[in-house]
Design a protein around this motif. Structure first.
Motif, short mmCIF file in Angstrom:
data_model
loop_
_atom_site.label_atom_id
_atom_site.label_comp_id
_atom_site.label_asym_id
_atom_site.label_seq_id
_atom_site.Cartn_x
_atom_site.Cartn_y
_atom_site.Cartn_z
N VAL A 159 -10.68 4.52 5.63
CA VAL A 159 -10.14 5.65 4.86
C VAL A 159 -9.04 6.34 5.67
CG1 VAL A 159 -10.70 7.88 3.81
CG2 VAL A 159 -12.28 5.96 3.58
N ARG A 169 -3.22 0.12 -4.57
CA ARG A 169 -4.53 0.22 -3.90
C ARG A 169 -5.16 -1.16 -3.74
NH1 ARG A 169 -5.41 5.43 -6.46
NH2 ARG A 169 -5.33 7.00 -4.82
N VAL A 185 -8.81 -4.56 3.55
CA VAL A 185 -10.22 -4.27 3.86
C VAL A 185 -10.99 -5.58 3.98
CG1 VAL A 185 -12.35 -3.22 2.99
CG2 VAL A 185 -10.18 -2.00 2.76
N VAL A 203 0.85 -1.21 0.00
CA VAL A 203 0.00 0.00 0.00
C VAL A 203 0.87 1.24 0.00
CG1 VAL A 203 -1.71 1.32 1.32
CG2 VAL A 203 -1.92 -1.16 1.13
N PHE A 218 -4.59 -2.64 -0.48
CA PHE A 218 -5.45 -2.13 0.59
C PHE A 218 -6.82 -2.81 0.55
CE2 PHE A 218 -8.06 1.03 2.83
CZ PHE A 218 -7.32 1.11 3.99
N SER A 219 -7.28 -3.14 -0.65
CA SER A 219 -8.55 -3.87 -0.75
C SER A 219 -8.45 -5.22 -0.03
CB SER A 219 -8.91 -4.09 -2.21
OG SER A 219 -9.12 -2.85 -2.84
N TYR A 241 -5.94 4.30 5.56
CA TYR A 241 -5.25 4.41 4.27
C TYR A 241 -4.44 5.70 4.21
CZ TYR A 241 -4.51 4.83 -0.74
OH TYR A 241 -3.94 4.97 -1.97
N VAL A 242 -5.07 6.79 4.64
CA VAL A 242 -4.39 8.09 4.55
C VAL A 242 -3.17 8.11 5.48
CG1 VAL A 242 -4.67 10.54 5.08
CG2 VAL A 242 -6.45 9.33 3.84
N GLN A 243 -3.33 7.48 6.63
CA GLN A 243 -2.27 7.58 7.64
C GLN A 243 -1.41 6.32 7.73
OE1 GLN A 243 -4.12 8.70 11.33
NE2 GLN A 243 -4.40 10.79 10.64
N ILE A 244 -1.40 5.54 6.68
CA ILE A 244 -0.68 4.26 6.78
C ILE A 244 0.82 4.45 6.93
CG2 ILE A 244 -0.24 3.80 4.31
CD1 ILE A 244 -1.56 0.93 5.18
N ASN A 245 1.31 5.60 6.53
CA ASN A 245 2.75 5.87 6.71
C ASN A 245 3.10 6.17 8.16
OD1 ASN A 245 4.16 5.53 4.29
ND2 ASN A 245 3.14 7.32 3.44
N ARG A 246 2.09 6.40 8.97
CA ARG A 246 2.35 6.67 10.38
C ARG A 246 2.42 5.40 11.21
NH1 ARG A 246 0.93 12.06 12.49
NH2 ARG A 246 0.92 13.39 10.68
#
Lengths: 227, 174
Positions: free
Chosen positions: B54, B17, B24, B12, B20-21, B57-62
């Motif tokens: 969501v 993407r 999910v 991801v 990520f599915s 996904y946005v914060q997956i780098n954290r």
């Protein structure tokens, strides 16, 4: 274990029921995929950069600490003074052309007071002018020695003998000098306890390196008179 | 061969993407159970889970430890669910009644197995992950270990602890 098996059966039943309920729920996956397509992953936090900066700050602070530890620190305390510095003139009086400087006023063992002082001026002489004693208030004053120095000063070693019951600390004695026009200048001195070495230093300091005064001779005279 | 959470997270991060599915798909049901334990309806739970995905996904780098995605995500689900519940309470407080509408038919609430979801919602995230994978998705201990990147012994221990926590509920049911 029957008990454990019973628990497992109950858990499986409970989850079976949950599974059936979940099967009736529409999956969130399409919605998530739709929304995810519209957003982007945020860049990773700049942990590395911050760590680098923090590390640099730590290294810098350590370097400064080490540097400060190795740098010689200027002495905060004054270096031990020369013995003569302890007997510097600490009281002087100048009236007209007459200058009196007291170098030391010290108690002797008997309670008398020895004063090392100098006088300067036109025709200025220490009183008394010879070795005889004169009354001076509640004291008797005599000069053990008076040496004329090359710079025009006169180094005087006076002996002050208090009357019975007089407290020099409360009623300080005075030294006297007479000028050429017969004016008399008096200066009070406050005696203190001092060693023989300090007395010698005071004489040397008053002498100013001119070797006009024989310290040993003055000391001998003091010993002779106060004995 | 099942991809581990760690592999999927890295994919991801590389911009896939599809990966990520897969995440999910793997965590949808456990997340719904956790959210349902906090929220009053499956509908609200699905909203919270969608928001949580969501956000993840946005914060997956954290995410510091990619192999701990499951626990990290369920924690996020719990936060989202609590936030949804708070928002719902506030909304209900400020709702003004406009009378009844004969044409309006309230959506049918599905009666949830509240007992199991409530107990699942109370489990620590790590245990919640292994229990739901074991009993909801019927994965073997080996598969759970591979997916979560944990040793088999750790998975077994976490399952035992989860059962111990669930025991009072089981006895009361019993």
């Amino acid at each position: 274990m029957p008990q454990r098996n019973r628990e497992m059966v109950r858990i499986d039943n409970a989850f079976e029921q949950a599974r059936r309920e979940l099967a009736e729920i529409a999956s969130v996956r399409p919605g998530v995929e739709r929304r995810v397509a519209q957003v982007s992953v945020r860049p990773p936090p700049r942990v590395f950069a911050w760590s680098l900066m923090a590390g640099a700050a730590v290294v810098a602070s350590i370097a400064v600490t080490v540097w400060q530890a190795r740098t010689p620190v200027p002495p905060t305390r004054p270096s031990p003074a020369h013995p003569l510095a302890q007997t510097i003139p600490y009281r002087s009086l100048e009236i007209g052309n007459t200058e009196l400087v007291e170098y030391l006023a010290a108690y002797t063992d008997r309670g008398d007071i020895v004063v090392i002082w100098t006088c300067r001026g036109d025709g200025v002489r220490a009183m008394p002018e010879d070795t005889m004693e004169i009354p001076a208030g509640k004291y008797r004053l005599s000069n053990l020695d008076a040496v004329k120095l090359a710079d025009g000063r006169t180094l005087v070693c006076s002996l002050v003998i208090p009357e019975t019951g007089v407290q020099p600390a409360l009623e300080p004695p005075s030294i006297f000098a007479r000028s050429g026009d017969h004016n008399i200048t008096a200066m009070s001195v406050w005696p203190r306890a001092a060693s023989a070495a300090e007395l010698a230093d005071a004489i040397r300091s008053a002498d100013g390196g001119q070797a006009g005064a024989d310290v040993a001779d003055i000391a001998r005279q003091i010993q002779k008179r106060v004995r | 061969m099942v991809d581990s959470d760690e592999d999927l997270v890295w994919r991801v991060r590389r911009g896939e993407r599809n990966a990520f599915s897969l995440l999910v798909e793997r965590y949808e049901q456990p997340a719904l159970l956790v959210a349902r334990g906090i929220l009053p309806s499956w509908h609200d739970a699905a909203d919270a889970v969608q928001d949580a995905f969501v956000t993840a996904y946005v914060q997956i780098n954290r995410l510091w430890s990619p192999h701990k995605f499951g626990a990290w995500f369920l924690r996020s689900v719990r936060r989202q669910a609590l936030w949804h519940r708070r928002r719902r309470v506030v909304r209900e407080r400020h709702m003004v009644s406009a009378g009844t509408d004969a044409a309006y038919e309230a959506p049918k609430e599905i009666v949830a197995p509240v007992d199991v979801v409530s107990i699942i919602a109370r489990l620590p995230e790590q245990e919640c992950v292994v229990v739901t994978m074991r009993h909801l998705q019927e994965m073997s201990v080996m598969e759970i270990a591979r997916v979560t990147g944990r040793p088999v012994g750790t998975v077994t221990k976490q399952l035992s602890r989860a059962y111990a926590r669930m025991r009072p509920w089981l006895e009361s049911e019993g």
